[in-house]
Design a protein around this motif. Structure first.
Motif, short mmCIF file in Angstrom:
data_model
loop_
_atom_site.label_atom_id
_atom_site.label_comp_id
_atom_site.label_asym_id
_atom_site.label_seq_id
_atom_site.Cartn_x
_atom_site.Cartn_y
_atom_site.Cartn_z
N UNK A 130 0.84 -1.21 0.00
CA UNK A 130 0.00 0.00 0.00
C UNK A 130 0.87 1.25 0.00
N UNK A 131 1.94 1.23 0.78
CA UNK A 131 2.86 2.38 0.82
C UNK A 131 3.41 2.66 -0.57
N UNK A 132 3.93 1.64 -1.23
CA UNK A 132 4.50 1.81 -2.57
C UNK A 132 3.44 2.31 -3.56
N UNK A 133 2.25 1.74 -3.50
CA UNK A 133 1.18 2.14 -4.41
C UNK A 133 0.80 3.62 -4.18
N UNK A 134 0.70 4.00 -2.92
CA UNK A 134 0.25 5.35 -2.57
C UNK A 134 1.30 6.41 -2.86
N UNK A 135 2.57 6.11 -2.58
CA UNK A 135 3.60 7.14 -2.65
C UNK A 135 4.59 6.96 -3.80
N UNK A 136 4.31 6.07 -4.73
CA UNK A 136 5.24 5.79 -5.82
C UNK A 136 5.56 7.03 -6.66
N UNK A 137 4.59 7.87 -6.89
CA UNK A 137 4.82 9.05 -7.73
C UNK A 137 5.29 10.27 -6.94
N UNK A 138 5.52 10.09 -5.65
CA UNK A 138 5.93 11.21 -4.80
C UNK A 138 7.33 11.00 -4.22
N UNK A 139 8.22 10.48 -5.00
CA UNK A 139 9.56 10.14 -4.52
C UNK A 139 10.56 11.30 -4.52
N UNK A 140 10.19 12.42 -5.09
CA UNK A 140 11.17 13.48 -5.21
C UNK A 140 11.39 14.28 -3.93
N UNK A 141 10.40 14.37 -3.07
CA UNK A 141 10.51 15.20 -1.86
C UNK A 141 10.82 14.33 -0.63
N UNK A 142 11.89 14.67 0.10
CA UNK A 142 12.21 13.92 1.32
C UNK A 142 11.06 13.97 2.32
N UNK A 143 10.94 12.92 3.12
CA UNK A 143 9.88 12.85 4.13
C UNK A 143 10.39 12.07 5.34
N UNK A 144 9.62 12.13 6.41
CA UNK A 144 9.92 11.32 7.59
C UNK A 144 8.76 10.36 7.83
N UNK A 145 9.08 9.27 8.48
CA UNK A 145 8.09 8.26 8.85
C UNK A 145 7.72 8.49 10.31
N UNK A 146 6.43 8.54 10.60
CA UNK A 146 5.97 8.60 11.98
C UNK A 146 5.69 7.16 12.42
N UNK A 147 6.49 6.70 13.37
CA UNK A 147 6.29 5.35 13.90
C UNK A 147 7.60 4.59 13.97
N UNK A 148 7.70 3.72 14.98
CA UNK A 148 8.89 2.87 15.14
C UNK A 148 8.48 1.44 15.44
N UNK B 165 13.63 8.76 2.42
CA UNK B 165 13.31 8.84 3.85
C UNK B 165 14.45 9.56 4.56
N UNK B 166 14.10 10.60 5.34
CA UNK B 166 15.11 11.41 6.03
C UNK B 166 15.23 11.08 7.51
N UNK B 167 14.28 10.33 8.03
CA UNK B 167 14.31 9.99 9.45
C UNK B 167 12.95 9.50 9.88
N UNK B 168 12.82 9.31 11.19
CA UNK B 168 11.55 8.87 11.76
C UNK B 168 11.20 9.75 12.95
N UNK B 169 9.94 9.72 13.33
CA UNK B 169 9.47 10.47 14.50
C UNK B 169 8.82 9.49 15.46
N UNK B 170 9.22 9.58 16.71
CA UNK B 170 8.59 8.86 17.81
C UNK B 170 8.95 9.63 19.07
N UNK C 125 4.79 10.92 6.98
CA UNK C 125 3.92 9.81 6.60
C UNK C 125 3.76 8.89 7.81
N UNK C 126 2.54 8.73 8.25
CA UNK C 126 2.25 7.89 9.41
C UNK C 126 2.24 6.43 8.99
N UNK C 127 3.11 5.65 9.61
CA UNK C 127 3.18 4.22 9.37
C UNK C 127 3.10 3.55 10.74
N UNK C 128 1.93 3.67 11.34
CA UNK C 128 1.71 3.13 12.67
C UNK C 128 0.26 2.66 12.76
N UNK C 129 0.04 1.73 13.62
CA UNK C 129 -1.33 1.24 13.83
C UNK C 129 -2.19 2.36 14.39
#
Length: 86
Positions: free
Chosen positions: A11-29, A45-50, A78-82
């Motif tokens: 789902x992540x790849x499908x959703x963000x495949x066309x948005x690869x040019x801008x760095x982002x962080x992942x929320x969740x560990x 990916x530039x880092x994560x937030x927790x 991008x939130x990748x957490x339950x």
């Protein structure tokens, strides 16, 4: 990798495949964030937030505070957490 994590990565790849040019962080560990970071190394990916782990390292990335994200001028989180931990 469990089926849930495989689906999250898909789902992540499908959703963000066309948005690869801008760095982002992942929320969740958790295991879902770990799966995305491990399987999507071709994304900027530039880092994560927790909040509980700020200053640590997760999957080779720094765990940033929100102030760090703002200071680095990263405009996407991008939130990748339950849902139970959002």
């Amino acid at each position: 990798m469990r089926k849930e994590q495989e689906e999250i990565v898909q789902v992540f790849r499908y959703t963000f495949d066309l948005q690869r040019q801008e760095p982002f962080v992942i929320y969740g560990t958790g295991i879902n964030a770990e799966a995305v970071i491990t399987c999507c190394q071709d994304y900027p990916i530039s880092g994560v937030i927790d909040v509980a782990k700020t200053g640590e390292v997760f999957c080779g990335f720094p765990v940033l505070s929100l102030d760090d994200v703002i200071h680095r001028k990263i405009r996407k989180i991008i939130v990748v957490a339950r849902p139970s931990v959002h």
